[in-house]
Enzyme design. Structure first.
Site, short mmCIF file in Angstrom:
data_model
loop_
_atom_site.label_atom_id
_atom_site.label_comp_id
_atom_site.label_asym_id
_atom_site.label_seq_id
_atom_site.Cartn_x
_atom_site.Cartn_y
_atom_site.Cartn_z
N LYS A 35 40.91 9.69 23.99
CA LYS A 35 39.45 9.69 23.83
C LYS A 35 38.81 10.18 25.13
CE LYS A 35 36.30 6.34 21.71
NZ LYS A 35 36.14 4.90 21.47
O1 G3P Z 1 32.91 3.01 18.68
C1 G3P Z 1 31.82 2.89 19.54
C2 G3P Z 1 31.37 1.49 19.61
O2 G3P Z 1 32.30 0.73 20.31
C3 G3P Z 1 30.02 1.29 20.13
O3 G3P Z 1 29.48 0.30 19.39
O4 G3P Z 1 27.88 -1.46 18.84
O5 G3P Z 1 28.53 -1.02 21.24
O6 G3P Z 1 27.09 0.57 20.02
P1 G3P Z 1 28.18 -0.45 19.91
#
Ligand code: G3P
Length: 215
Positions: free
Chosen positions: A83
Site C-alpha cells: 500500500k
Molecule cells: O481503509 C481506510 C480506513 O482505515 C479509514 O477509515 O474511518 O479512519 O476514515 P476511517
C-alpha cells in the site's frame, strides 16, 4: 463484491474468516499502532488467518524508500499487496512495482483525477475514502460512482476498493455503484447480518414448532 476487514486485530479477523465470507484485509499505520505490536510480525500473523489479499502500507514517503520497504513486504507472503499513498512519490513507486509484478493498493484517494493517476500507474487497487469525504460535508459515494464510471470507460484493470466505510449503507451503496471491493471495520461487517425481522421471524418459527411438538 469482495469483502475485506479494515483491521489489524487478530480476533476480529478470526471471526470474519470463520464466517467464510472474508476475502481480504486492509491495514494502515494507524490500525497497526492501535494494536501496539511490531508491524511485520502482525502482517505475518494476519497471513496465517486471512486467505486473501492483505494490504500492508509503507511508511517511507520518498519513492526510493517505498520501493525498498515494499519489496521487503511483498516477500513476506504471496497475498501481500503493498500500500502506498497517492502522492507523486507513491505513484512513481507504483509504476515501478507494477512493472515488477508487485501488486499495489494506492491509498488516500480523494478525487477522480487521483484515481486516474493510480490506474495509469498500474495499481492493482485504488482506495477512495468514502467516510472521510462525508466528514467534510461532500458526498463520498459520488466519488465511488465517478471512479467506477471512468475505469469502465477506459477498461482500466485497477479495481475500486471502497474504503473508510462507516455504515452498512456505505457498503450497500458501494456495491450499487459497482465497487469491486469494500473494506470495513468489524462492526460494520457484523452489522450486515442484522435485521429485526430476521430475529422476529426466527423467534416465531421456533415458538410455533415448539408449541406443536412439545406436548
Ligand atoms: O481503509 C481506510 C480506513 O482505515 C479509514 O477509515 O474511518 O479512519 O476514515 P476511517
Amino acid at each position: 463484491m469482495r469483502f475485506f476487514l479494515d483491521t489489524a486485530n487478530l480476533e476480529e479477523l478470526k471471526i470474519g474468516a470463520s464466517w467464510g465470507i472474508l476475502d481480504g484485509c486492509t491495514t494502515n499505520p494507524s490500525l497497526i499502532a492501535k494494536e501496539g505490536v511490531k508491524f511485520e510480525d502482525r502482517v505475518r500473523e494476519i497471513t496465517e488467518i486471512v486467505d486473501g489479499d492483505i494490504s500492508a502500507e509503507v511508511l517511507a514517503t520518498d519513492a526510493a524508500g517505498m520501493l525498498d520497504e515494499g519489496r521487503k513486504l511483498a516477500k513476506i507472503h504471496k497475498n501481500i499487496v503493498v500500500k502506498v499513498p497517492l502522492t507523486r512519490d507513491g505513484i512513481k513507486a507504483c509504476s515501478v512495482f507494477s512493472k515488477e509484478g508487485i501488486r499495489v493498493n494506492v491509498t488516500l484517494c480523494f478525487s477522480a483525477g487521483q484515481a486516474i493517476l493510480a490506474a495509469k500507474a498500474g495499481a492493482y487497487v485504488v482506495s477512495p475514502f468514502v467516510g472521510r469525504i462525508d466528514d467534510t460535508g461532500a458526498d463520498g459515494m459520488q466519488l465511488i460512482r465517478d471512479i467506477c464510471l471512468i475505469y469502465k470507460n477506459y477498461s482500466f484493470e485497477t479495481q475500486v476498493l471502497a474504503a473508510s466505510l462507516r455504515t452498512v449503507n456505505h457498503v450497500i451503496d458501494s456495491a450499487k455503484a459497482g465497487a469491486h471491493i469494500g473494506t470495513m471495520p468489524f462492526k460494520v461487517m457484523d452489522g450486515l447480518f442484522s435485521h429485526p425481522l430476521t430475529d422476529r421471524g426466527l423467534e416465531q418459527f421456533l415458538k410455533d414448532y415448539n408449541k406443536a411438538f412439545s406436548k
